[in-house]
Design a protein around this motif. Structure first.
Motif, PDB file in Angstrom:
ATOM      1  N   GLU A   1      33.346  66.945  48.040  1.00  0.00           N
ATOM      2  CA  GLU A   1      32.460  68.107  47.901  1.00  0.00           C
ATOM      3  C   GLU A   1      32.150  68.712  49.273  1.00  0.00           C
ATOM      4  OE1 GLU A   1      29.717  68.104  44.936  1.00  0.00           O
ATOM      5  OE2 GLU A   1      31.055  66.972  43.647  1.00  0.00           O
ATOM      6  N   HIS A   2      31.925  67.857  50.246  1.00  0.00           N
ATOM      7  CA  HIS A   2      31.635  68.372  51.583  1.00  0.00           C
ATOM      8  C   HIS A   2      32.806  69.170  52.128  1.00  0.00           C
ATOM      9  CE1 HIS A   2      27.776  66.603  51.948  1.00  0.00           C
ATOM     10  NE2 HIS A   2      28.202  65.368  51.863  1.00  0.00           N
ATOM     11  N   LEU A   3      34.002  68.654  51.946  1.00  0.00           N
ATOM     12  CA  LEU A   3      35.176  69.375  52.441  1.00  0.00           C
ATOM     13  C   LEU A   3      35.279  70.739  51.769  1.00  0.00           C
ATOM     14  CD1 LEU A   3      38.003  66.721  52.840  1.00  0.00           C
ATOM     15  CD2 LEU A   3      36.430  67.665  54.517  1.00  0.00           C
ATOM     16  N   GLY A   4      34.988  70.754  50.483  1.00  0.00           N
ATOM     17  CA  GLY A   4      35.025  72.031  49.775  1.00  0.00           C
ATOM     18  C   GLY A   4      34.129  73.055  50.446  1.00  0.00           C
ATOM     19  N   LYS A   5      32.924  72.633  50.800  1.00  0.00           N
ATOM     20  CA  LYS A   5      31.988  73.568  51.425  1.00  0.00           C
ATOM     21  C   LYS A   5      32.446  73.985  52.815  1.00  0.00           C
ATOM     22  CE  LYS A   5      28.213  71.797  48.730  1.00  0.00           C
ATOM     23  NZ  LYS A   5      26.875  71.203  48.621  1.00  0.00           N
ATOM     24  N   LEU A   6      32.918  73.011  53.581  1.00  0.00           N
ATOM     25  CA  LEU A   6      33.332  73.337  54.946  1.00  0.00           C
ATOM     26  C   LEU A   6      34.529  74.289  54.951  1.00  0.00           C
ATOM     27  CD1 LEU A   6      32.861  69.824  56.582  1.00  0.00           C
ATOM     28  CD2 LEU A   6      31.561  71.902  57.069  1.00  0.00           C
ATOM     29  N   VAL A   7      35.441  74.083  54.017  1.00  0.00           N
ATOM     30  CA  VAL A   7      36.599  74.970  53.936  1.00  0.00           C
ATOM     31  C   VAL A   7      36.176  76.357  53.456  1.00  0.00           C
ATOM     32  CG1 VAL A   7      38.766  75.406  52.722  1.00  0.00           C
ATOM     33  CG2 VAL A   7      38.275  73.127  53.613  1.00  0.00           C
TER      34      VAL A   7
END
Lengths: 240, 240
Positions: free
Chosen positions: B58-64
DNA sequence: AAGCCGCTTCGATTCCGGTTGAATCCCGGA
DNA sequence: TCCGGGATTCAACCGGAATCGAAGCGGCTT
């Protein structure tokens, strides 16, 4: 693996704590407003942000505790300003990173007017920005006083020019003499750092430009137009 | 007053949204880890941060989505890296702002070992940092190839030196040729920007230094010691 | 002295966002 | 074709933080 963990965690925790200070829209609006380099009262900021005074008071507490703001109490007023040039630099960089995504166009005439006044010239913490800042930076570069092709630094001729113009440069601190600051209207770097601040201070003191309204915008005076042309060959068209 | 509001609000909202991306300890740890300039898989980052794979996803989704990270999918792996040099610069600045407050000292021998390897030399996104980075920067400055007293820029002699050393500098992009990056172990600026990246790439390619372990630390080889002495007069003591 | 005004503290409310395990998807290897 | 493993989605839970009004404090004005 493990050896790095505690160190990493503390660094990551610190970064997260710092970022959290700017991660609230009201606090972000405060930081942007304070980018004009002046001290605001809590009430002014509350009105500016459109929140209750009590709400803003809590935000100021966090920003001060986090080291981003310095406060000064005078009577029943609480003045706050950005803690130092480092913080200003950080906010500028964050704002610059945001700008590319938010291409806004003015919607009303008054907005357009206010927008273009800001675009013509404004203070950015302690130096000049907008078309005025760009024009100064370009003129310094064109005359070989500032070097941008291999980095960002004054030349020896540039040092002499500041001396001849009677603008004192404090070279003692560890703050860089010249630094690039990315402009959010022009999308181009302009002069910041000790030299940028000294130039701005001198311009205001010699009334090359004056603040208009209560905001960050500045306006070049007739004296200023003459001085800028005589000293740097800046045509007044570049400032319109 | 009003005219600035909607504009200000959208800028503040953007700033807040950006800052919120870094305002979480797990995401902050990711950003710091990715400062080594390499691409990590989601799993590696999850283990590194000590959270469940689902959390990290989920964090990667936001950062991307926020534009801070670029992703590249290969088979069942998802590789992520910092989106570009601008983002790296931003994370560096944030980390540097944090460092002064968090004066950590190693607690175990392994930590001390790992810490001092990092302090000796490491990559910082795409350039060299640690004592190695400082030694290079100091040597370039002492030889008149880099100018730090009036800003931060290569000199003409510096341009020639890079050419003579066979290190190509891509001068087309809008990325500055030389930029100061503040080191968090040495607390001093070192060379970043196009020239810093080219120097780092050349150093690794010519095996002046090699990566050790899976982390950011690098170690100067014997070839490197000779080359650094011959080209810049750097004594190997400066690297210990 | 009285009253106003700027700011702060407090408690209550609301809401946003981080975390997780279970289920699912999808790729590569056997 | 079937399995194993990396990655993602989903629903549920929880904690923390933003907000406001009311009440209180202290300085300034009249």
């Amino acid at each position: 693996m493990l050896e790095g963990m505690t160190t990493k965690d503390s660094r990551a925790a610190g970064l997260a704590r710092l970022a959290a200070l700017a991660a609230d829209e009201t606090r972000a609006a405060c930081l942007l407003a304070l980018l004009d380099g002046r001290a605001w009262t809590a009430g002014e900021l509350a009105r500016h942000c459109g929140v209750a005074a009590s709400t803003l008071s809590e935000h100021l507490g966090k920003l001060v505790a986090g080291g981003l703001l310095a406060e000064e109490r005078q009577g029943r007023h609480r003045y706050v300003r950005l803690a130092d040039a480092r913080v200003a630099h950080l906010v500028e960089d964050l704002a610059a990173q945001v700008a590319p995504g938010a291409a806004e166009r003015p919607r009303t005439l008054r907005q357009a007017g206010a927008g273009s006044a800001m675009a013509r010239g404004r203070t950015c913490y302690d130096h000049l920005a907008g078309r005025l800042g760009i024009a100064l930076t370009d003129a310094l570069t064109a005359r070989g006083l500032l070097r941008q092709d291999t980095g960002f630094a004054l030349t020896d001729a540039g040092l002499r020019w500041f001396g001849a113009a009677g603008i004192d440069l404090d070279r003692r601190g560890r703050r860089p003499l010249a630094r690039a600051c990315l402009d959010w209207t022009e999308r181009r770097p302009h002069l910041a750092g000790v030299a940028g601040a000294a130039l701005c201070r001198h311009a205001l003191r010699a009334r090359w430009c004056v603040r208009i309204g209560s905001e960050r915008a500045v306006k070049v005076t007739e004296t200023g137009e003459r001085a800028l042309y005589d000293l740097l060959g800046i045509e007044s068209e570049a400032l319109r």
